[in-house]
Scaffold this active site. Structure first.
Site, PDB file in Angstrom:
ATOM      1  N   LYS A 123       0.958  -1.247  -0.007  1.00 48.86           N
ATOM      2  CA  LYS A 123      -0.086   0.132  -0.134  1.00 48.86           C
ATOM      3  C   LYS A 123       0.787   1.001  -0.058  1.00 48.86           C
ATOM      4  CE  LYS A 123      -3.770  -1.961   2.559  1.00 48.86           C
ATOM      5  NZ  LYS A 123      -3.995  -2.629   3.878  1.00 48.86           N
TER       6      LYS A 123
HETATM    7  N1  GLU Z   1      -4.771  -7.570   8.263  1.00 54.62           N
HETATM    8  C1  GLU Z   1      -4.009  -8.260   7.653  1.00 54.62           C
HETATM    9  C2  GLU Z   1      -3.300  -7.647   6.282  1.00 54.62           C
HETATM   10  O1  GLU Z   1      -3.797  -6.711   6.066  1.00 54.62           O
HETATM   11  C3  GLU Z   1      -4.097  -9.658   7.229  1.00 54.62           C
HETATM   12  C4  GLU Z   1      -4.268 -10.517   8.313  1.00 54.62           C
HETATM   13  C5  GLU Z   1      -4.695 -11.954   8.155  1.00 54.62           C
HETATM   14  O2  GLU Z   1      -5.368 -12.315   6.837  1.00 54.62           O
HETATM   15  O3  GLU Z   1      -4.443 -12.707   8.824  1.00 54.62           O
HETATM   16  O4  GLU Z   1      -2.202  -7.719   6.005  1.00 54.62           O
END
Ligand code: GLU
Length: 293
Positions: free
Chosen positions: A267
């Site tokens: 990002k």
């Molecule tokens: N929130 C995490 C991310 O955006 C992903 C978490 C998960 O899939 O365990 O990379």
């Protein structure tokens, strides 16, 4: 004959609203959605917004817009982690009571200079699978009296898992079942490689590792489908699931999409966002093809 009810498969896509979603997120979300549909299961969306300094309502709105445009629908209500801090605190308290976590007072800067001083004469400090230096032992080795004194003084602190103690309480080696694009089958977990991971930060009452295992259990997630960049984190997740007596999901870590520079999309690099492609006139079907689906 008694019918044993088969657990309904539950999948989740769990983005953090700290930037626009890119094509790698599209791959993850579509895979979860399509696997849920194929197995007659549910597809859930979870907003991982514990980092309140970096997550914004605009990025969260962007997630809903992008996923809807891709043609995905999910079960309501959406779980937003920022609304569930007490659940993570409760799990943390259970580990504190068992003496498996300790208050960690070193600042990021202190850790950095400790590592730099150690490495100045050519030695190398141990690093975790993400390349972050392991947390120094100072706080783990403090006496109880000293800990109490520092806590009472109101000093800012995180809570870290004492990995050695934690591993001693789990008497069998840990594994998980993997069906993804890398190694598959029964994978041996190696939580020790992460050192004393942070479970609650000084600026947020939880951490990624703690909230993800608590939420996957609360939401009854049976299948975790996510990028290969989180493959090694599964070792810590299996340890926390065991310590907290949470169910063990199945795992599928999928391929990562690379940018034109050969690096994984991120990002922060302003990589090919889903919204950018949409604005360029790409259709959802064309986007699927572009990411190899
Ligand atoms: N929130 C995490 C991310 O955006 C992903 C978490 C998960 O899939 O365990 O990379």
């Amino acid at each position: 004959m008694i019918e044993i009810p088969r657990q309904k498969p539950k999948f989740r896509f769990a983005p953090s609203p700290n930037g626009p979603l890119h094509l790698g997120h599209a791959l993850s979300a579509i895979l979860n959605h399509d696997m849920a549909q194929k197995s007659g299961g549910d597809f859930l969306l979870r907003i991982e917004d514990i980092d309140q300094a970096r997550c914004t309502p605009d990025f969260e709105e962007g997630i809903y817009t992008d996923l809807s445009w891709l043609g995905l629908s999910w079960q309501e209500p959406v779980r937003r982690q920022s609304e569930h801090f007490p659940a993570y605190q409760e799990a943390l308290q259970r580990l504190i009571k068992r003496g498996l976590v300790y208050p960690a007072f070193l600042t990021r800067g202190e850790v950095k200079s400790r590592v730099a001083a150690f490495e100045a004469d050519g030695k190398s400090w141990l690093r975790d699978p993400d390349g972050t230096p392991l947390y120094p032992p100072d706080d783990r080795e403090r006496s109880d009296a000293e800990r109490q004194r520092l806590l009472a003084s109101g000093m800012k602190h995180a809570w870290r898992l004492d990995i050695e103690k934690a591993l001693k309480t789990t008497n069998a080696p840990l594994h998980w079942q993997e069906s993804g694009d890398g190694k598959t089958g029964t994978i041996s977990a190696d939580p020790a490689a992460w050192g004393d991971v942070v479970l609650s930060r000084s600026d947020a009452p939880s951490s990624y590792h703690l909230s993800v295992v608590v939420d996957d259990a609360i939401q009854g997630i049976t299948h975790i489908v996510r990028g290969l960049d989180l493959f090694h984190a599964t070792s810590i997740h299996r340890l926390l699931q065991t310590l907290l007596a949470l169910p063990e999901p199945l795992y599928h870590h999928h391929r990562l999409l690379l940018g034109s520079d050969g690096k994984k999309l991120s990002k922060s690099l302003g990589d090919t966002g889903i919204a950018e492609w949409r604005n360029l006139g790409l259709s959802p079907a064309e986007l699927r093809r572009r990411i190899g689906l």
